[in-house]
Design an enzyme around this catalytic site. Structure first.
Site, mmCIF file in Angstrom:
data_model
loop_
_atom_site.group_PDB
_atom_site.id
_atom_site.type_symbol
_atom_site.label_atom_id
_atom_site.label_comp_id
_atom_site.label_asym_id
_atom_site.label_seq_id
_atom_site.Cartn_x
_atom_site.Cartn_y
_atom_site.Cartn_z
ATOM 1 C CG ASP A 61 -1.723 1.204 1.423
ATOM 2 O OD1 ASP A 61 -2.425 1.565 0.456
ATOM 3 O OD2 ASP A 61 -1.671 1.810 2.508
ATOM 4 C CG ASP B 65 -1.673 7.856 0.249
ATOM 5 O OD1 ASP B 65 -0.522 8.192 -0.070
ATOM 6 O OD2 ASP B 65 -2.677 8.198 -0.397
ATOM 7 C CB THR C 172 -2.467 3.226 -4.395
ATOM 8 O OG1 THR C 172 -3.029 4.413 -3.819
ATOM 9 C CG2 THR C 172 -2.349 3.415 -5.905
ATOM 10 C CB SER C 173 -7.726 3.465 -2.645
ATOM 11 O OG SER C 173 -7.862 2.172 -2.081
ATOM 12 C CE LYS D 118 -5.277 -1.252 -1.396
ATOM 13 N NZ LYS D 118 -4.181 -0.518 -0.710
ATOM 14 C CG ASP E 4 -2.092 2.330 6.558
ATOM 15 O OD1 ASP E 4 -2.597 3.345 7.082
ATOM 16 O OD2 ASP E 4 -2.252 2.042 5.366
#
Length: 218
Positions: free
Chosen positions: A7, A9, A101-102, A133, A158
């Site tokens: 991931d 961020d 990543t989103s 996600k 995270d």
């Protein structure tokens, strides 16, 4: 061969202040309470956030403003890579890792450039998949691009939505940068720095199950 899927961020780059600032600006433009909107945004995707906090607004207009503010933040904001991020990415062999990543690829590349992190060859972003996600689709897509079987992949996350995504993809999931373990992770590390040695060991195929900081197999 083993693979590492990361991931961005909250895992590699500390963007919490940036995200809070963007959502507060967005909220101010709509006459909403920034702190309340940000609390909703932390647990939902943007369109779901708009539906909850601004149900009478055009969601596409809401999204367009959010994207405008995020792009401006990438150009002008201050970003910091978490301690250990550069060492980790520099230690991974080409073709054995990806970021998932989103966010969108151009913003991720901008943040990597701002922080000096090694730019990934494989990047799965919000535009690359129809389901984000916590769906397993993003991590399965990354594995497919690398030619990896899910059981050979280690996910570093995270947040609960990312952890669920990795678990439902049938992958090993380790949590980082949180005081307490996210439910379901196979191992938990309070910081990325403390996880670097173990992640690189996994990537090299060495067994790390008996590491001194211990697993969380909840």
């Amino acid at each position: 061969m083993k693979y590492v899927l990361l991931d961005v961020d909250g895992t590699l780059i500390d963007a919490v202040d940036n995200q809070r600032r963007v959502w507060r600006t967005w909220s101010r433009r709509h006459g909403l309470d920034g702190d309340e909107v940000y609390r909703v945004a932390l647990r939902t995707r943007p369109l779901e956030t708009f539906a909850e906090v601004a149900p009478g607004r055009d969601p596409q207009q809401c999204l367009a403003l959010l994207h405008e503010l995020e792009d401006e933040d990438v150009r002008t904001g201050t970003y910091t890579a978490f301690d250990g991020a550069a060492e980790l990415l520099d230690g991974l062999r080409p073709g054995t890792w990806a970021v998932v990543t989103s966010n969108y690829a151009h913003r991720v590349r901008g943040r990597f450039a701002r922080t000096g992190l090694r730019v990934p060859e494989v990047l799965v972003d919000a535009a690359a998949v129809e389901e984000g996600k916590p769906s397993p689709v993003p991590y399965l897509r990354a594995a497919a691009l690398l030619g990896a079987a899910p059981e050979d992949c280690l996910v570093i996350e995270d947040a609960p939505s990312g952890v669920r995504s990795g678990l439902d993809a049938g992958m090993t999931v380790w949590g980082v940068n949180a005081a307490a373990a996210v439910d379901g992770v196979h191992r938990h590390f309070a910081t990325l720095r403390t996880a670097v040695r173990e992640i690189l060991a996994f990537a090299s195929g060495r067994d790390t199950s008996d590491a001194s900081d211990g697993p969380d197999r909840s």
